[in-house]
Design a protein around this motif. Structure first.
Motif, PDB file in Angstrom:
ATOM      1  N   CYS A  53     -74.299  -7.895   2.675  1.00 17.94           N
ATOM      2  CA  CYS A  53     -74.965  -6.660   2.258  1.00 17.94           C
ATOM      3  C   CYS A  53     -76.477  -6.756   2.455  1.00 17.94           C
ATOM      4  O   CYS A  53     -77.122  -5.795   2.896  1.00 17.94           O
ATOM      5  CB  CYS A  53     -74.649  -6.365   0.793  1.00 17.94           C
ATOM      6  SG  CYS A  53     -72.921  -5.931   0.479  1.00 17.94           S
ATOM      7  N   ASP A  54     -77.041  -7.915   2.140  1.00 18.59           N
ATOM      8  CA  ASP A  54     -78.482  -8.127   2.306  1.00 18.59           C
ATOM      9  C   ASP A  54     -78.866  -8.008   3.775  1.00 18.59           C
ATOM     10  O   ASP A  54     -79.895  -7.412   4.127  1.00 18.59           O
ATOM     11  CB  ASP A  54     -78.852  -9.499   1.759  1.00 18.59           C
ATOM     12  CG  ASP A  54     -80.329  -9.587   1.394  1.00 18.59           C
ATOM     13  OD1 ASP A  54     -80.885  -8.580   0.933  1.00 18.59           O
ATOM     14  OD2 ASP A  54     -80.915 -10.669   1.595  1.00 18.59           O
ATOM     15  N   ARG A  55     -78.020  -8.552   4.650  1.00 21.90           N
ATOM     16  CA  ARG A  55     -78.286  -8.488   6.087  1.00 21.90           C
ATOM     17  C   ARG A  55     -78.221  -7.040   6.589  1.00 21.90           C
ATOM     18  O   ARG A  55     -79.050  -6.617   7.412  1.00 21.90           O
ATOM     19  CB  ARG A  55     -77.252  -9.355   6.820  1.00 21.90           C
ATOM     20  CG  ARG A  55     -77.565  -9.554   8.291  1.00 21.90           C
ATOM     21  CD  ARG A  55     -76.708 -10.639   8.906  1.00 21.90           C
ATOM     22  NE  ARG A  55     -75.289 -10.288   8.928  1.00 21.90           N
ATOM     23  CZ  ARG A  55     -74.337 -10.951   8.294  1.00 21.90           C
ATOM     24  NH1 ARG A  55     -74.633 -12.022   7.553  1.00 21.90           N
ATOM     25  NH2 ARG A  55     -73.072 -10.578   8.382  1.00 21.90           N
ATOM     26  N   VAL A  56     -77.260  -6.282   6.089  1.00 26.43           N
ATOM     27  CA  VAL A  56     -77.127  -4.875   6.489  1.00 26.43           C
ATOM     28  C   VAL A  56     -78.336  -4.073   6.016  1.00 26.43           C
ATOM     29  O   VAL A  56     -78.895  -3.252   6.772  1.00 26.43           O
ATOM     30  CB  VAL A  56     -75.822  -4.282   5.920  1.00 26.43           C
ATOM     31  CG1 VAL A  56     -75.785  -2.766   6.140  1.00 26.43           C
ATOM     32  CG2 VAL A  56     -74.608  -4.932   6.553  1.00 26.43           C
ATOM     33  N   GLU A  57     -78.773  -4.274   4.783  1.00 24.72           N
ATOM     34  CA  GLU A  57     -79.941  -3.555   4.258  1.00 24.72           C
ATOM     35  C   GLU A  57     -81.179  -3.831   5.110  1.00 24.72           C
ATOM     36  O   GLU A  57     -81.934  -2.907   5.451  1.00 24.72           O
ATOM     37  CB  GLU A  57     -80.209  -3.982   2.816  1.00 24.72           C
ATOM     38  CG  GLU A  57     -79.257  -3.385   1.803  1.00 24.72           C
ATOM     39  CD  GLU A  57     -79.697  -3.689   0.382  1.00 24.72           C
ATOM     40  OE1 GLU A  57     -80.889  -3.461   0.070  1.00 24.72           O
ATOM     41  OE2 GLU A  57     -78.864  -4.137  -0.416  1.00 24.72           O
ATOM     42  N   LYS A  58     -81.397  -5.089   5.445  1.00 24.50           N
ATOM     43  CA  LYS A  58     -82.569  -5.444   6.257  1.00 24.50           C
ATOM     44  C   LYS A  58     -82.509  -4.780   7.630  1.00 24.50           C
ATOM     45  O   LYS A  58     -83.523  -4.308   8.149  1.00 24.50           O
ATOM     46  CB  LYS A  58     -82.661  -6.959   6.406  1.00 24.50           C
ATOM     47  CG  LYS A  58     -83.077  -7.678   5.131  1.00 24.50           C
ATOM     48  CD  LYS A  58     -83.120  -9.180   5.339  1.00 24.50           C
ATOM     49  CE  LYS A  58     -83.546  -9.898   4.065  1.00 24.50           C
ATOM     50  NZ  LYS A  58     -83.539 -11.375   4.228  1.00 24.50           N
ATOM     51  N   ALA A  59     -81.309  -4.722   8.219  1.00 22.26           N
ATOM     52  CA  ALA A  59     -81.162  -4.084   9.534  1.00 22.26           C
ATOM     53  C   ALA A  59     -81.470  -2.592   9.451  1.00 22.26           C
ATOM     54  O   ALA A  59     -82.138  -2.031  10.340  1.00 22.26           O
ATOM     55  CB  ALA A  59     -79.741  -4.305  10.053  1.00 22.26           C
ATOM     56  N   LEU A  60     -81.003  -1.945   8.402  1.00 21.65           N
ATOM     57  CA  LEU A  60     -81.262  -0.516   8.244  1.00 21.65           C
ATOM     58  C   LEU A  60     -82.744  -0.240   8.013  1.00 21.65           C
ATOM     59  O   LEU A  60     -83.296   0.724   8.540  1.00 21.65           O
ATOM     60  CB  LEU A  60     -80.435   0.039   7.086  1.00 21.65           C
ATOM     61  CG  LEU A  60     -78.925   0.176   7.345  1.00 21.65           C
ATOM     62  CD1 LEU A  60     -78.171   0.460   6.053  1.00 21.65           C
ATOM     63  CD2 LEU A  60     -78.636   1.263   8.377  1.00 21.65           C
ATOM     64  N   ARG A  61     -83.404  -1.114   7.266  1.00 22.36           N
ATOM     65  CA  ARG A  61     -84.826  -0.909   6.997  1.00 22.36           C
ATOM     66  C   ARG A  61     -85.712  -1.260   8.183  1.00 22.36           C
ATOM     67  O   ARG A  61     -86.829  -0.751   8.296  1.00 22.36           O
ATOM     68  CB  ARG A  61     -85.236  -1.710   5.757  1.00 22.36           C
ATOM     69  CG  ARG A  61     -84.704  -1.089   4.470  1.00 22.36           C
ATOM     70  CD  ARG A  61     -85.092  -1.893   3.262  1.00 22.36           C
ATOM     71  NE  ARG A  61     -84.498  -1.326   2.058  1.00 22.36           N
ATOM     72  CZ  ARG A  61     -84.407  -1.962   0.901  1.00 22.36           C
ATOM     73  NH1 ARG A  61     -84.890  -3.204   0.806  1.00 22.36           N
ATOM     74  NH2 ARG A  61     -83.848  -1.395  -0.144  1.00 22.36           N
ATOM     75  N   ARG A  62     -85.228  -2.121   9.053  1.00 25.07           N
ATOM     76  CA  ARG A  62     -85.972  -2.356  10.295  1.00 25.07           C
ATOM     77  C   ARG A  62     -85.993  -1.088  11.143  1.00 25.07           C
ATOM     78  O   ARG A  62     -86.975  -0.797  11.819  1.00 25.07           O
ATOM     79  CB  ARG A  62     -85.343  -3.510  11.086  1.00 25.07           C
ATOM     80  CG  ARG A  62     -85.764  -4.890  10.628  1.00 25.07           C
ATOM     81  CD  ARG A  62     -85.436  -5.943  11.668  1.00 25.07           C
ATOM     82  NE  ARG A  62     -84.001  -6.011  11.939  1.00 25.07           N
ATOM     83  CZ  ARG A  62     -83.151  -6.785  11.285  1.00 25.07           C
ATOM     84  NH1 ARG A  62     -83.587  -7.564  10.297  1.00 25.07           N
ATOM     85  NH2 ARG A  62     -81.863  -6.787  11.599  1.00 25.07           N
ATOM     86  N   GLU A  63     -84.900  -0.351  11.109  1.00 22.77           N
ATOM     87  CA  GLU A  63     -84.805   0.893  11.872  1.00 22.77           C
ATOM     88  C   GLU A  63     -85.506   2.041  11.161  1.00 22.77           C
ATOM     89  O   GLU A  63     -86.081   2.918  11.798  1.00 22.77           O
ATOM     90  CB  GLU A  63     -83.323   1.232  12.086  1.00 22.77           C
ATOM     91  CG  GLU A  63     -83.058   2.490  12.898  1.00 22.77           C
ATOM     92  CD  GLU A  63     -83.424   2.316  14.358  1.00 22.77           C
ATOM     93  OE1 GLU A  63     -83.610   3.342  15.035  1.00 22.77           O
ATOM     94  OE2 GLU A  63     -83.539   1.159  14.819  1.00 22.77           O
ATOM     95  N   ASP A  64     -85.451   2.057   9.826  1.00 23.13           N
ATOM     96  CA  ASP A  64     -86.005   3.154   9.026  1.00 23.13           C
ATOM     97  C   ASP A  64     -86.683   2.534   7.810  1.00 23.13           C
ATOM     98  O   ASP A  64     -86.030   2.171   6.840  1.00 23.13           O
ATOM     99  CB  ASP A  64     -84.873   4.095   8.596  1.00 23.13           C
ATOM    100  CG  ASP A  64     -85.382   5.312   7.840  1.00 23.13           C
ATOM    101  OD1 ASP A  64     -86.534   5.284   7.369  1.00 23.13           O
ATOM    102  OD2 ASP A  64     -84.624   6.288   7.704  1.00 23.13           O
ATOM    103  N   ARG A  65     -88.013   2.432   7.866  1.00 24.40           N
ATOM    104  CA  ARG A  65     -88.738   1.716   6.804  1.00 24.40           C
ATOM    105  C   ARG A  65     -88.608   2.398   5.445  1.00 24.40           C
ATOM    106  O   ARG A  65     -88.870   1.788   4.406  1.00 24.40           O
ATOM    107  CB  ARG A  65     -90.213   1.563   7.188  1.00 24.40           C
ATOM    108  CG  ARG A  65     -91.021   2.843   7.141  1.00 24.40           C
ATOM    109  CD  ARG A  65     -92.440   2.621   7.643  1.00 24.40           C
ATOM    110  NE  ARG A  65     -93.121   1.558   6.957  1.00 24.40           N
ATOM    111  CZ  ARG A  65     -93.800   1.722   5.823  1.00 24.40           C
ATOM    112  NH1 ARG A  65     -93.855   2.918   5.266  1.00 24.40           N
ATOM    113  NH2 ARG A  65     -94.428   0.707   5.269  1.00 24.40           N
ATOM    114  N   GLY A  66     -88.227   3.671   5.424  1.00 30.31           N
ATOM    115  CA  GLY A  66     -88.078   4.372   4.151  1.00 30.31           C
ATOM    116  C   GLY A  66     -86.655   4.389   3.638  1.00 30.31           C
ATOM    117  O   GLY A  66     -86.347   5.141   2.713  1.00 30.31           O
TER     118      GLY A  66
END
Length: 302
Positions: free
Chosen positions: A268-281
């Motif tokens: 889950c932590d890895r998925v969150e980081k990937a999503l925030r790399r694409e969308d900082r907000g």
């Protein structure tokens, strides 16, 4: 892991500068109107008063929206931007109505405006300033996904079109000796203003009503989850909404029944980081479920 600041300081600086630009444009237009007595230029100056009000509203909205989440507003204050944008759209409509009223009155008492190169120069300077700043606000507002800033830019761009139509009407009225052309062209440009106003209101209402992101972006989000969730089995019940620059993303991840909580958390932590790399907000909520909770419409991972 707290999300990064979704409101960079330069956004608020842009909003403050908008107030100064709106006041400068208003001053130039009032001078041009006083020198000519044109009802079209008077209407144009009236709309610039609205521009000052909306610039102040956008600045206040951004200042409030940038506050961090608190006990009473755990999801943040971003939605106030949509309220500001709805106000801007409504004021654009009011400005159009004011122009119509003044133009109709001028049709009943047509008068050839007293043009002077200096007055036209003041009006052209106001238009150029508005156009340059409107492009800046729309570009910055879209990049930062700030509805208040983008709405302010669209409002100024509608003012550019209004002034262009007004100047064309003045030129025709003066050149042909037909004074009715001045208010007639002022009436004609209100159609564009109304379209701009409705576009601002429609986009803001979508945010207030928690409309999902577009299909293309939704698919992109799902693809990022699939690519970064190695070890999980399935993704389903993906829902999204947007509040200003923040994208709220919620979904369920199916994990192998024998997987430890620690390993599930790492995925889950890895998925969150990937999503925030694409969308900082991005604000991400993941509901972890065991493998017997698979859904027929779920998307297999791996």
């Amino acid at each position: 892991m707290p999300p990064p600041d979704a409101y960079p300081p330069q956004l608020l600086r842009q909003a403050r500068l908008s107030i100064a630009v709106a006041l400068a444009v208003l001053a130039l237009k009032v001078v041009a109107w006083r020198m000519t007595g044109s009802v079209a230029l008077y209407s144009d100056a009236l709309e610039s008063i609205v521009n000052v009000v909306t610039a102040v509203a956008a600045c206040l909205a951004l200042s409030y929206a940038s506050r961090p989440a608190d006990e009473n507003h755990p999801y943040g204050h971003q939605k106030v931007e949509y309220l500001s944008a709805v106000l801007e759209g409504a004021l654009i409509m009011i400005a159009a109505a004011m122009i119509v009223m003044d133009a109709v009155a001028a049709l009943l008492r047509p008068q050839v405006p007293d043009l002077s190169p200096l007055a036209i120069g003041f009006s052209l300077a106001a238009t150029a300033l508005n156009w340059l700043w409107a492009r800046q606000l729309i570009r910055r507002g879209r990049a930062a996904r700030s509805p208040a800033l983008e709405a302010d830019g669209h409002h100024l761009m509608s003012d550019v079109v209004t002034t262009g139509g007004v100047l064309a009407g003045l030129g025709l009225a003066w050149g042909t000796g037909w004074p009715v052309l001045d208010p007639l062209l002022a009436l004609a440009v209100t159609g564009h203003i109304v379209v701009q106003g409705w576009g601002v209101i429609r986009g803001s209402l979508a945010g207030l009503l928690d409309e999902a992101v577009g299909e293309e972006e939704q698919e992109r989000i799902a693809a990022i989850i699939e690519a970064s969730a190695a070890g999980a089995l399935e993704l389903h019940d993906l829902v999204t909404r947007r509040a200003g620059p923040v994208t709220f993303i919620e979904f369920h991840l199916i994990m192998p029944g024998a997987m430890t909580v620690r390993d599930s958390h790492a995925i889950c932590d890895r998925v969150e980081k990937a999503l925030r790399r694409e969308d900082r907000g991005a604000r991400v909520i993941i509901h972890v479920e065991p493998e017997e909770m698979t859904e027929p419409e779920g998307r297999l991972i791996g």
